[in-house]
Design a protein around this motif. Structure first.
Motif, short mmCIF file in Angstrom:
data_model
loop_
_atom_site.label_atom_id
_atom_site.label_comp_id
_atom_site.label_asym_id
_atom_site.label_seq_id
_atom_site.Cartn_x
_atom_site.Cartn_y
_atom_site.Cartn_z
N UNK A 6 37.35 35.68 34.66
CA UNK A 6 37.07 36.30 35.96
C UNK A 6 38.39 36.66 36.64
N UNK A 7 38.54 37.91 37.03
CA UNK A 7 39.73 38.36 37.75
C UNK A 7 39.29 39.24 38.92
N UNK A 8 39.70 38.87 40.13
CA UNK A 8 39.44 39.68 41.32
C UNK A 8 40.75 40.29 41.79
N UNK A 9 40.77 41.61 41.92
CA UNK A 9 41.99 42.29 42.36
C UNK A 9 41.68 43.25 43.50
N UNK A 10 42.73 43.61 44.22
CA UNK A 10 42.65 44.64 45.26
C UNK A 10 43.59 45.77 44.87
N UNK A 11 43.14 47.00 45.01
CA UNK A 11 43.98 48.15 44.74
C UNK A 11 44.75 48.50 46.01
N UNK A 12 46.08 48.47 45.94
CA UNK A 12 46.94 48.76 47.10
C UNK A 12 48.00 49.78 46.70
N UNK A 13 48.84 50.12 47.66
CA UNK A 13 49.94 51.05 47.36
C UNK A 13 50.94 50.43 46.39
N UNK A 14 50.87 49.08 46.23
CA UNK A 14 51.76 48.39 45.31
C UNK A 14 51.09 48.15 43.96
N UNK A 15 49.95 48.78 43.76
CA UNK A 15 49.22 48.60 42.52
C UNK A 15 48.09 47.59 42.68
N UNK A 16 47.54 47.13 41.57
CA UNK A 16 46.48 46.12 41.60
C UNK A 16 47.07 44.75 41.85
N UNK A 17 46.64 44.11 42.93
CA UNK A 17 47.15 42.79 43.29
C UNK A 17 46.04 41.76 43.10
N UNK A 18 46.40 40.62 42.50
CA UNK A 18 45.41 39.61 42.10
C UNK A 18 45.08 38.66 43.25
N UNK A 19 43.81 38.55 43.55
CA UNK A 19 43.34 37.58 44.55
C UNK A 19 42.90 36.28 43.89
N UNK A 20 42.29 36.41 42.71
CA UNK A 20 41.72 35.23 42.05
C UNK A 20 41.67 35.47 40.55
N UNK A 21 41.95 34.44 39.79
CA UNK A 21 41.81 34.51 38.33
C UNK A 21 41.27 33.19 37.83
N UNK A 22 40.33 33.28 36.92
CA UNK A 22 39.77 32.09 36.26
C UNK A 22 39.96 32.28 34.75
N UNK A 23 40.67 31.35 34.13
CA UNK A 23 41.06 31.52 32.74
C UNK A 23 40.64 30.31 31.93
N UNK A 24 40.08 30.55 30.75
CA UNK A 24 39.81 29.48 29.80
C UNK A 24 40.93 29.46 28.77
N UNK A 25 41.58 28.31 28.61
CA UNK A 25 42.72 28.18 27.70
C UNK A 25 42.38 27.12 26.67
N UNK A 26 42.47 27.48 25.40
CA UNK A 26 42.09 26.53 24.35
C UNK A 26 43.19 26.45 23.30
N UNK A 27 43.29 25.29 22.67
CA UNK A 27 44.31 25.05 21.67
C UNK A 27 44.58 23.56 21.55
N UNK A 28 45.73 23.22 21.02
CA UNK A 28 46.09 21.81 20.81
C UNK A 28 46.70 21.22 22.08
N UNK A 29 46.08 20.15 22.59
CA UNK A 29 46.60 19.38 23.75
C UNK A 29 46.85 20.25 24.96
N UNK A 30 45.96 21.20 25.23
CA UNK A 30 46.15 22.11 26.37
C UNK A 30 46.21 21.34 27.69
N UNK A 31 45.22 20.48 27.93
CA UNK A 31 45.17 19.80 29.23
C UNK A 31 46.32 18.82 29.39
#
Length: 302
Positions: A85-110
């Motif tokens: 999930x990524x929420x962005x706003x389009x501004x004169x400076x480009x797309x700016x991120x308000x919120x991001x939700x990321x799933x990260x998987x692999x060895x010993x991630x947490x």
């Protein structure tokens, strides 16, 4: 002849001392491992949430930069980095991120990312600033373990489920069909909203899954907070009020407030070239704090 023998003996003694120092260092590390075994959740994957805080557009710019930093770090660790999930706003400076939700998987991630929870503060002259003033902005980071299976039973009586029209692009059928789902978990007050899918049942399924994750995270934090060492290191904390790190661009300095130490080279840090060094320092500090806690609890029982 005697002086040569003395020199050889001195060199042998010096080599032995170096070897003994290395052995003592390794023995100390092994003792620390025995006294502070890994938490069972350290092997789990993780869910990371980035949320722009104080600072308006500058906060959103920094949120995007942290997103890229963790993406680079995951790549260096050979982890899977999956934004859900990524929420962005389009501004004169480009797309700016308000919120991001990321799933990260692999060895010993947490085991590594758990130290990133908290408020990340940035101090610099933003590119949005026309008068050269220094601004202070923040981004909240929450990291929680993501086990393969969350064994939480939801009682239907504890849920208030509502359907809503989903926001999105306009058109003939926009905002007419209720596909979005809002779920209130009455005992905890947790509210989950999902409108990412086109079908209501799919949104309901995702919302229920997210609710289980939130309840798991809450139970996990309650358990962690019983440990004084974990409270001090703010491991797993979802509180966005606790400042853990400051990025001062004017002085090219990163300060981690849990270690009370400064590190130089912000650009290298944001490129994830030195992030792991800081995390290793935090891991070592946590082990020390856990040993102090063990000694304190032992003394209380005497």
């Amino acid at each position: 002849m005697l002086s040569e023998e003395m020199a050889e003996m001195a060199q042998m003694i010096q080599n032995d001392l170096v070897h003994l120092d290395d052995q003592i260092f390794e023995d100390k590390k092994n003792i620390l491992k025995l006294l502070t075994p890994k938490e069972s959740v350290d092997k789990e994957d993780a869910i990371m949430e980035l949320s722009a805080g104080v600072g308006g557009q500058e906060s959103r710019i920094f949120c995007s930069e942290l997103f890229e930093m963790y993406k680079s770090y995951a790549n260096k660790k050979n982890w899977s980095f999956n934004p859900v999930k990524i929420d962005t706003d389009v501004t004169e400076w480009g797309e700016l991120m308000r919120l991001a939700r990321i799933e990260i998987s692999g060895i010993s991630v947490f085991e590594y990312l758990k130290f990133e929870s908290g408020v990340h503060r940035v101090q610099r002259v933003p590119k949005t600033e026309s008068k050269g003033r220094i601004h202070t902005s923040t981004v909240g980071v929450v990291v929680s373990p993501k086990p393969n299976e969350i064994k939480i039973e939801l009682n239907p009586k504890d849920l208030k489920i509502e359907t809503k029209t989903s926001g999105g692009p306009g058109g003939q059928h926009a905002n007419k069909i209720e596909t979005a789902v809002r779920i209130l978990h009455i005992p905890s007050g947790i509210v989950i909203y999902n409108d990412e899918e086109r079908q209501m049942l799919q949104n309901k399924s995702k919302a229920l899954e997210n609710l289980k994750q939130k309840l798991y995270q809450k139970a996990f934090e309650d358990e962690l907070n019983k440990s004084q060492a974990n409270r001090k290191m703010q491991i797993g904390s979802s509180s966005r009020s606790e400042r853990i790190r400051t990025y001062n661009f004017i002085q090219d300095r990163i300060t981690d407030h849990r270690l009370d130490e400064n590190f130089v080279g912000i650009q290298r840090f944001l490129a994830a070239e030195t992030l792991n060094d800081l995390i290793e320092s935090l891991k070592a500090e946590q082990k020390v704090e856990l040993i102090y806690e063990l000694i304190e609890n032992f003394n209380k029982k005497l």
